[in-house]
Motif scaffolding. Structure first.
Motif, PDB file in Angstrom:
ATOM      1  N   TRP A   2      32.948  36.635  29.712  1.00  0.00           N
ATOM      2  CA  TRP A   2      34.101  36.355  30.572  1.00  0.00           C
ATOM      3  C   TRP A   2      35.257  37.268  30.209  1.00  0.00           C
ATOM      4  CZ3 TRP A   2      34.590  32.762  34.613  1.00  0.00           C
ATOM      5  CH2 TRP A   2      33.456  31.991  34.843  1.00  0.00           C
ATOM      6  N   LEU A   3      36.155  37.457  31.192  1.00  0.00           N
ATOM      7  CA  LEU A   3      37.335  38.296  30.982  1.00  0.00           C
ATOM      8  C   LEU A   3      38.574  37.514  31.408  1.00  0.00           C
ATOM      9  CD1 LEU A   3      35.927  41.480  32.749  1.00  0.00           C
ATOM     10  CD2 LEU A   3      35.978  41.080  30.284  1.00  0.00           C
ATOM     11  N   ILE A   4      39.655  37.716  30.668  1.00  0.00           N
ATOM     12  CA  ILE A   4      40.941  37.122  31.086  1.00  0.00           C
ATOM     13  C   ILE A   4      41.915  38.287  31.231  1.00  0.00           C
ATOM     14  CG2 ILE A   4      42.826  35.577  30.447  1.00  0.00           C
ATOM     15  CD1 ILE A   4      40.811  34.006  28.725  1.00  0.00           C
TER      16      ILE A   4
ATOM     17  N   PRO B  13      39.432  44.812  38.003  1.00  0.00           N
ATOM     18  CA  PRO B  13      38.847  45.844  38.858  1.00  0.00           C
ATOM     19  C   PRO B  13      38.372  45.233  40.180  1.00  0.00           C
ATOM     20  CG  PRO B  13      37.949  45.959  36.637  1.00  0.00           C
ATOM     21  CD  PRO B  13      38.760  44.724  36.706  1.00  0.00           C
ATOM     22  N   PRO B  14      38.375  46.019  41.270  1.00  0.00           N
ATOM     23  CA  PRO B  14      38.068  45.473  42.609  1.00  0.00           C
ATOM     24  C   PRO B  14      36.729  44.740  42.656  1.00  0.00           C
ATOM     25  CG  PRO B  14      38.766  47.772  42.750  1.00  0.00           C
ATOM     26  CD  PRO B  14      38.700  47.451  41.310  1.00  0.00           C
ATOM     27  N   GLU B  15      35.738  45.226  41.918  1.00  0.00           N
ATOM     28  CA  GLU B  15      34.408  44.588  42.009  1.00  0.00           C
ATOM     29  C   GLU B  15      34.397  43.187  41.390  1.00  0.00           C
ATOM     30  OE1 GLU B  15      35.079  47.305  40.247  1.00  0.00           O
ATOM     31  OE2 GLU B  15      34.048  47.321  38.301  1.00  0.00           O
ATOM     32  N   LEU B  16      35.462  42.846  40.654  1.00  0.00           N
ATOM     33  CA  LEU B  16      35.497  41.524  40.004  1.00  0.00           C
ATOM     34  C   LEU B  16      36.376  40.522  40.755  1.00  0.00           C
ATOM     35  CD1 LEU B  16      35.818  42.505  36.236  1.00  0.00           C
ATOM     36  CD2 LEU B  16      33.770  41.868  37.479  1.00  0.00           C
ATOM     37  N   THR B  17      37.158  41.019  41.697  1.00  0.00           N
ATOM     38  CA  THR B  17      38.152  40.134  42.327  1.00  0.00           C
ATOM     39  C   THR B  17      37.501  38.968  43.088  1.00  0.00           C
ATOM     40  OG1 THR B  17      38.291  41.809  44.045  1.00  0.00           O
ATOM     41  CG2 THR B  17      40.138  41.689  42.526  1.00  0.00           C
ATOM     42  N   GLN B  18      36.338  39.192  43.632  1.00  0.00           N
ATOM     43  CA  GLN B  18      35.651  38.144  44.407  1.00  0.00           C
ATOM     44  C   GLN B  18      35.416  36.879  43.575  1.00  0.00           C
ATOM     45  OE1 GLN B  18      33.263  38.103  47.599  1.00  0.00           O
ATOM     46  NE2 GLN B  18      35.297  38.775  48.238  1.00  0.00           N
ATOM     47  N   ALA B  19      34.878  37.113  42.369  1.00  0.00           N
ATOM     48  CA  ALA B  19      34.486  35.958  41.542  1.00  0.00           C
ATOM     49  C   ALA B  19      35.617  35.463  40.647  1.00  0.00           C
ATOM     50  CB  ALA B  19      33.297  36.361  40.667  1.00  0.00           C
ATOM     51  N   SER B  20      36.739  36.144  40.682  1.00  0.00           N
ATOM     52  CA  SER B  20      37.806  35.788  39.723  1.00  0.00           C
ATOM     53  C   SER B  20      38.611  34.579  40.203  1.00  0.00           C
ATOM     54  CB  SER B  20      38.713  36.985  39.488  1.00  0.00           C
ATOM     55  OG  SER B  20      39.340  37.323  40.689  1.00  0.00           O
ATOM     56  N   LYS B  21      39.286  33.967  39.238  1.00  0.00           N
ATOM     57  CA  LYS B  21      40.067  32.760  39.542  1.00  0.00           C
ATOM     58  C   LYS B  21      41.468  32.951  38.972  1.00  0.00           C
ATOM     59  CE  LYS B  21      40.030  27.991  37.954  1.00  0.00           C
ATOM     60  NZ  LYS B  21      39.353  27.126  36.993  1.00  0.00           N
ATOM     61  N   LYS B  22      42.486  32.778  39.791  1.00  0.00           N
ATOM     62  CA  LYS B  22      43.873  32.971  39.342  1.00  0.00           C
ATOM     63  C   LYS B  22      44.376  31.706  38.636  1.00  0.00           C
ATOM     64  CE  LYS B  22      46.524  36.321  41.014  1.00  0.00           C
ATOM     65  NZ  LYS B  22      47.033  37.383  40.114  1.00  0.00           N
ATOM     66  N   ILE B  23      45.035  31.904  37.486  1.00  0.00           N
ATOM     67  CA  ILE B  23      45.732  30.779  36.832  1.00  0.00           C
ATOM     68  C   ILE B  23      47.205  31.165  36.827  1.00  0.00           C
ATOM     69  CG2 ILE B  23      45.876  29.319  34.784  1.00  0.00           C
ATOM     70  CD1 ILE B  23      43.132  30.482  33.961  1.00  0.00           C
ATOM     71  N   GLY B  24      47.922  30.778  37.864  1.00  0.00           N
ATOM     72  CA  GLY B  24      49.305  31.189  37.998  1.00  0.00           C
ATOM     73  C   GLY B  24      49.383  32.650  38.427  1.00  0.00           C
TER      74      GLY B  24
ATOM     75  N   SER C 233      37.829  35.834  34.968  1.00  0.00           N
ATOM     76  CA  SER C 233      36.752  36.438  35.758  1.00  0.00           C
ATOM     77  C   SER C 233      35.482  36.554  34.924  1.00  0.00           C
ATOM     78  CB  SER C 233      37.233  37.825  36.202  1.00  0.00           C
ATOM     79  OG  SER C 233      36.171  38.601  36.658  1.00  0.00           O
ATOM     80  N   PRO C 234      34.310  36.317  35.529  1.00  0.00           N
ATOM     81  CA  PRO C 234      33.076  36.565  34.772  1.00  0.00           C
ATOM     82  C   PRO C 234      32.913  38.065  34.541  1.00  0.00           C
ATOM     83  CG  PRO C 234      32.585  35.834  37.020  1.00  0.00           C
ATOM     84  CD  PRO C 234      34.064  35.821  36.886  1.00  0.00           C
ATOM     85  N   ALA C 235      32.348  38.428  33.394  1.00  0.00           N
ATOM     86  CA  ALA C 235      32.225  39.853  33.061  1.00  0.00           C
ATOM     87  C   ALA C 235      30.940  40.422  33.648  1.00  0.00           C
ATOM     88  CB  ALA C 235      32.215  40.018  31.553  1.00  0.00           C
ATOM     89  N   PRO C 236      31.004  41.679  34.127  1.00  0.00           N
ATOM     90  CA  PRO C 236      29.773  42.305  34.601  1.00  0.00           C
ATOM     91  C   PRO C 236      28.863  42.631  33.419  1.00  0.00           C
ATOM     92  CG  PRO C 236      31.575  43.868  34.630  1.00  0.00           C
ATOM     93  CD  PRO C 236      32.157  42.569  34.192  1.00  0.00           C
ATOM     94  N   GLU C 237      27.618  42.930  33.687  1.00  0.00           N
ATOM     95  CA  GLU C 237      26.662  43.267  32.624  1.00  0.00           C
ATOM     96  C   GLU C 237      27.126  44.498  31.863  1.00  0.00           C
ATOM     97  OE1 GLU C 237      23.491  41.994  31.628  1.00  0.00           O
ATOM     98  OE2 GLU C 237      24.382  40.234  32.562  1.00  0.00           O
TER      99      GLU C 237
END
Lengths: 461, 193
Positions: B153-155, B162-173, B179-183
């Protein structure tokens, strides 16, 4: 309900400490109830945390708490048994209006410190170096897991720091059933109350004039670093203030040993001094200073058997913790360069700047008020007027650690002035309570009384 | 006997007078030092300074209280209500196996405090730190998980994922993104736009 559980946790600490105090203090020593309570809290906190640490490798959760509770009650019972199952008259409660007024004033001070604590959050280190470990221990059933020490993502928590404070906080969390940062801050108020109690008891023990006990109380107000502001004070959550309280207790008993010569005091002194390295790393320096001072008397008397109770507790803590760290391999980096003659030679140019920065800090009015000016005057008075014990012990117990702490910056691996400005004010907290005891003891008011008593003697003849 | 008694009495009285003089002189010295060394130099200024330092500043810094008294205070820059509880809840969904990376810009004190506080709340997950450089300094990773431990995971703090992660990411404020980390990705690449 939570407050009841908090009180139970605290009472168990005090019960264990009371048992140790009753077992270790000389039977003929007159110990006031307040002093006994303060010593019990300090010795009990040491016992409970050392027990949590050692037994935590074997059991966790309710089991650990039950075993430690049983040990606390057993030690209390042993202490009472040693005193024939009763508190004798030497454990006197406060007597007279003046004592009660002083107690009320002290409680008001603790109330003020509580108010300031409620307004302030803990400092960085208070939360991230100390309370964090308490939280981890609580979440792990009362003991810190070995994996924490070698976690490469958390070396900034300083896993090599000793554990009295985190495990004492974890003990409270365990009983109350949740980790609570405000509750952790309340532990420091108990340390503050213990500091006031010990200051009063010591001043009354060493001085004839009870008015001096008021001076000690007033002085805690004059140094804003302790209550109102700054890192290392009561509300910051740092281990510096608890270390100062342990140091005060150990110095007071050492001074009593020097003045009364009762070898029975060496065991409680050894236990209190031995807890210093368990509170904070710098406690090892304070312990070394105290052992050096105590050994002077032992060497003078050539009573080598007396060295064991002085040295053994601290040595056991230091060696035990060192061995544990060798096994756990903590991930933190070194702040200091190795202490070698070549590094000393190459960094000696820092000494004048360090001395100047130390002077500036001692005269920092916003942090210390007139405390250190008064300490210098008091030291001069003591050296000129007072008995040999006081003349040596108190100035040495204040100035020797200050000199060693200042000297350590010669070996720092950081920018030495930045490091000094960041950490030295906190280090001064360690000796500040003993400094207050010294100022209260040194004022010439009792000298006048003594002269009166000397005056009275020939009239009888 | 009488003579020695009177000599003794005189000596004691002299000593008492001497001690009183020393006491008064010391008190005067301390008071004079207090007034001369105190910043501002006058009683009034010193009192106002002290009021500002001791009370007013404390009130301005008032911690919110409660179990997360200090962490809530440290997380104020995140501009969210009950930040400690929010973050604890968000991180509790992350499994404890596998590491997390906290990615931030620069090495300022505020970012460092936010990282450490998030790491505090995220225990027992191992949370490493990557400081993306740019104009403020070099990109560095002072606290990385052990080599070979996968980052799951990434915070992101004050930095867009990065744009490829924005779909699965979740904003906290407004400032924190989970965001889950890519392989298998080199940590420096999280800083690239």
């Amino acid at each position: 309900m939570e407050i009841v559980l908090f009180a139970v946790a605290l009472l168990l600490i005090i019960a264990a400490g009371c048992g140790i105090s009753l077992l270790s203090l000389p039977r003929n020593r007159s110990t006031g109830a307040v002093e006994l309570l303060c010593l019990s809290f300090l010795l009990g906190a040491s016992f409970v945390t050392l027990a949590s640490f050692t037994l935590g490798f074997l059991i966790a959760g309710w089991g650990l708490r039950l075993v430690i509770t049983a040990c606390c009650l057993a030690i209390f019972a042993l202490g009472l048994r040693a005193r024939s199952w009763r508190f004798d008259r030497s454990f006197a409660p406060p007597a007279g209006k003046r004592d009660w007024a002083l107690l009320c004033a002290s409680l008001a001070l603790v109330g003020m410190a509580a108010w300031v604590s409620s307004l302030r959050a803990m400092g960085w280190d208070g939360l991230l170096n100390w309370e964090f470990k308490a939280r981890i221990a609580f979440l792990n059933g009362g003991a810190i897991p070995l994996s924490f020490y070698s976690d490469p993502t958390r070396p900034w928590t300083h896993p090599e720091y000793p554990l009295l404070l985190p495990l004492a906080e974890a003990w409270l969390y365990g009983w109350v059933g949740r980790a609570d940062q405000e509750m952790a801050q309340s532990l420091f108020l108990i340390f503050f109350a213990a500091a006031l109690g010990l200051l009063h008891a010591s001043v009354l023990r060493f001085c004839e004039h009870p008015a001096r006990a008021w001076a000690a109380t007033a002085m805690t107000l004059l140094a804003p670093q302790l209550i109102f502001s700054g890192q290392g004070g009561v509300s910051s959550g740092y281990a510096d203030f608890p270390l100062a309280v342990f140091y005060l207790a150990a110095v007071a008993i050492l001074l009593e040993y020097y003045e009364a010569g009762d070898a029975g005091l060496l065991l409680p002194f050894g236990l209190l001094a031995g807890a210093l390295p368990w509170v904070k790393k710098e406690g090892a320096i304070l312990w070394t200073c105290l052992i050096a001072i105590a050994m002077i008397k032992v060497i003078q008397r050539r009573d080598w058997r007396r060295a064991a109770p002085i040295v053994a507790p601290g040595l056991a803590v230091l060696a035990g913790w060192r061995i544990f760290l060798m096994i756990a391999k903590p991930s933190s980096g070194e702040e200091f360069l190795p202490v070698t003659p070549s590094i000393l030679r190459s960094n000696l140019w820092r000494a004048p700047q360090i001395a100047w920065a130390v002077m500036r800090e001692l005269l920092n009015w916003r942090r210390w008020g007139p405390l250190w000016v008064a300490v210098v005057v008091a030291a001069l008075f003591l050296i000129a007027n007072q008995g040999r014990g006081r003349r040596v012990i108190l100035p040495a117990a204040v100035f020797l650690p200050i000199a060693l702490y200042a000297g350590a910056y010669i070996f720092t691996g950081w920018d030495f002035l930045v490091h000094l400005n960041n950490s030295f004010p906190r280090l001064l907290v360690h000796v500040s309570l003993v400094a207050m005891l010294m100022v209260s003891t040194a004022a010439p008011i009792a000298r006048a009384r003594k002269d009166k008593s000397v005056h009275a003697t020939p009239e009888v003849i | 006997m009488e003579q020695s008694q009177s000599t003794y009495a005189n000596g004691a009285a002299e000593s008492e007078v001497k001690n009183r003089i020393i006491t008064i002189l010391t008190a005067c010295l301390i008071i004079a030092a207090a007034f001369s060394l105190w910043p501002g130099g006058t009683l009034w200024l010193s009192l106002t300074n002290r009021f500002d330092n001791v009370l007013a500043r404390s009130l301005r810094l008032k911690a919110p209280g409660g179990s997360y008294d200090t962490t809530d205070h440290f997380l104020k820059p995140l501009q969210i209500q009950n930040p400690s509880e929010m973050i604890s809840k968000a991180i509790s969904d992350i499994p404890t196996e596998g590491a997390v990376l906290f990615i931030t810009v620069g090495d300022d004190e505020e970012s460092e405090l936010i990282y450490r506080t998030v790491s505090y709340l995220g225990w027992p997950r191992r949370i490493g730190e990557v400081r993306c450089g740019g104009t403020r300094g070099p990109t560095e990773a002072p606290f990385l998980p052990a080599a070979g431990e996968p980052v799951k995971w990434l915070i992101f703090y004050r930095i867009d994922p990065p744009p490829e992660l924005t779909q699965a990411s979740k904003k906290i404020g407004p400032r924190l993104t989970l965001s889950p980390a890519p392989e298998m990705k080199e940590w420096k690449l999280y800083c690239s736009r």
